[in-house]
Motif scaffolding. Structure first.
Motif, PDB file in Angstrom:
ATOM      1  N   THR A  43      45.929  41.209  49.055  1.00 13.62           N
ATOM      2  CA  THR A  43      44.871  42.207  48.856  1.00 13.62           C
ATOM      3  C   THR A  43      45.127  43.054  47.611  1.00 13.62           C
ATOM      4  O   THR A  43      44.182  43.580  47.028  1.00 13.62           O
ATOM      5  CB  THR A  43      44.731  43.141  50.074  1.00 13.62           C
ATOM      6  N   PHE A  44      46.393  43.163  47.176  1.00 14.20           N
ATOM      7  CA  PHE A  44      46.712  43.964  46.003  1.00 14.20           C
ATOM      8  C   PHE A  44      46.086  43.393  44.736  1.00 14.20           C
ATOM      9  O   PHE A  44      45.815  44.114  43.786  1.00 14.20           O
ATOM     10  CB  PHE A  44      48.228  44.098  45.809  1.00 14.20           C
ATOM     11  N   ASP A  45      45.895  42.080  44.722  1.00 12.33           N
ATOM     12  CA  ASP A  45      45.276  41.429  43.561  1.00 12.33           C
ATOM     13  C   ASP A  45      43.759  41.412  43.669  1.00 12.33           C
ATOM     14  O   ASP A  45      43.093  40.871  42.791  1.00 12.33           O
ATOM     15  CB  ASP A  45      45.763  39.979  43.435  1.00 12.33           C
ATOM     16  N   GLY A  46      43.234  41.956  44.756  1.00 14.51           N
ATOM     17  CA  GLY A  46      41.791  41.935  44.955  1.00 14.51           C
ATOM     18  C   GLY A  46      41.279  40.612  45.484  1.00 14.51           C
ATOM     19  O   GLY A  46      40.073  40.366  45.520  1.00 14.51           O
ATOM     20  N   ALA A  47      42.183  39.733  45.890  1.00 18.49           N
ATOM     21  CA  ALA A  47      41.778  38.431  46.421  1.00 18.49           C
ATOM     22  C   ALA A  47      41.271  38.593  47.856  1.00 18.49           C
ATOM     23  O   ALA A  47      41.595  39.557  48.549  1.00 18.49           O
ATOM     24  CB  ALA A  47      42.958  37.462  46.395  1.00 18.49           C
ATOM     25  N   SER A  48      40.490  37.629  48.291  1.00 22.66           N
ATOM     26  CA  SER A  48      39.948  37.684  49.648  1.00 22.66           C
ATOM     27  C   SER A  48      40.827  36.953  50.651  1.00 22.66           C
ATOM     28  O   SER A  48      40.595  37.037  51.856  1.00 22.66           O
ATOM     29  CB  SER A  48      38.535  37.084  49.665  1.00 22.66           C
ATOM     30  N   SER A  49      41.845  36.232  50.164  1.00 20.07           N
ATOM     31  CA  SER A  49      42.775  35.520  51.042  1.00 20.07           C
ATOM     32  C   SER A  49      44.009  35.150  50.232  1.00 20.07           C
ATOM     33  O   SER A  49      44.000  35.226  48.990  1.00 20.07           O
ATOM     34  CB  SER A  49      42.130  34.251  51.602  1.00 20.07           C
ATOM     35  N   MET A  50      45.041  34.716  50.924  1.00 15.70           N
ATOM     36  CA  MET A  50      46.251  34.270  50.227  1.00 15.70           C
ATOM     37  C   MET A  50      45.935  33.041  49.381  1.00 15.70           C
ATOM     38  O   MET A  50      46.423  32.915  48.251  1.00 15.70           O
ATOM     39  CB  MET A  50      47.368  33.974  51.226  1.00 15.70           C
ATOM     40  N   ALA A  51      45.109  32.139  49.896  1.00 14.85           N
ATOM     41  CA  ALA A  51      44.737  30.950  49.135  1.00 14.85           C
ATOM     42  C   ALA A  51      44.027  31.346  47.837  1.00 14.85           C
ATOM     43  O   ALA A  51      44.335  30.812  46.762  1.00 14.85           O
ATOM     44  CB  ALA A  51      43.864  30.026  49.968  1.00 14.85           C
ATOM     45  N   ASN A  52      43.109  32.292  47.913  1.00 10.04           N
ATOM     46  CA  ASN A  52      42.415  32.735  46.702  1.00 10.04           C
ATOM     47  C   ASN A  52      43.366  33.409  45.729  1.00 10.04           C
ATOM     48  O   ASN A  52      43.209  33.287  44.507  1.00 10.04           O
ATOM     49  CB  ASN A  52      41.254  33.663  47.054  1.00 10.04           C
ATOM     50  N   CYS A  53      44.338  34.120  46.231  1.00  6.83           N
ATOM     51  CA  CYS A  53      45.364  34.727  45.378  1.00  6.83           C
ATOM     52  C   CYS A  53      46.107  33.639  44.603  1.00  6.83           C
ATOM     53  O   CYS A  53      46.323  33.761  43.396  1.00  6.83           O
ATOM     54  CB  CYS A  53      46.327  35.543  46.236  1.00  6.83           C
TER      55      CYS A  53
END
Length: 161
Positions: A43-53
């Protein structure tokens, strides 16, 4: 010009060593992926999931990133399978396939069998097990309805899983 032998034992031994090191490093990375996923650090990167990160950070395909996350979380409860991969006895494709059906109850058995099983056979086994699971879910479902003419009410009951 000297020709290389068709089978150079030293080169194959070196390749085997690098495969083992790659698997060991990948297990460490997968462990970190699982820790970050549990902590929702993505979430710190603004991603919606770990996969999206992982997609954003390492330019992975969505499927690859999703597999990393799924496998990373799975091997946290599968110590024998994790150890087999870490030792280089199992390929990434074998690991991906076997973790689709592995449980803590069959971990030791699958860790012993998977390294000597072709990937396509592991994928077929995973599909068959998943299909049996889906068929069981469908058998467990039920739905009934009746109209109560005395009280104009339509009654529904059922079980959807």
């Amino acid at each position: 010009m000297e020709k290389s032998p068709l089978y150079d034992t030293d080169r194959h031994t070196a390749l085997d060593k690098w495969q083992t090191l790659r698997c060991a490093a990948h297990v460490e990375m997968l462990d970190e992926v699982a820790r970050m996923d549990r902590a929702e650090d993505w979430t710190f990167d603004g991603a919606s999931s770990m996969a999206n990160c992982l997609v954003n950070r390492y330019q992975l395909a969505q499927r690859t990133a999703a597999d990393w996350v799924r496998v990373a979380n799975a091997i946290q409860n599968l110590p024998a399978i994790r150890a087999a991969y870490e030792a280089g006895r199992m390929s990434w494709d074998q690991l991906r396939a076997v973790t689709r059906v592995a449980t803590p109850e069959n971990d030791d058995e699958l860790a012993a069998e998977a390294p000597n099983t072709r990937v396509r056979d592991l994928n077929r086994l995973a599909r068959e097990i998943k299909l049996r699971d889906v068929e069981q879910v469908h058998r467990d479902r039920n739905f009934t309805w009746r109209f109560d003419e005395e009280h104009p009410v339509l009654w529904f009951s059922g079980k959807m899983v």
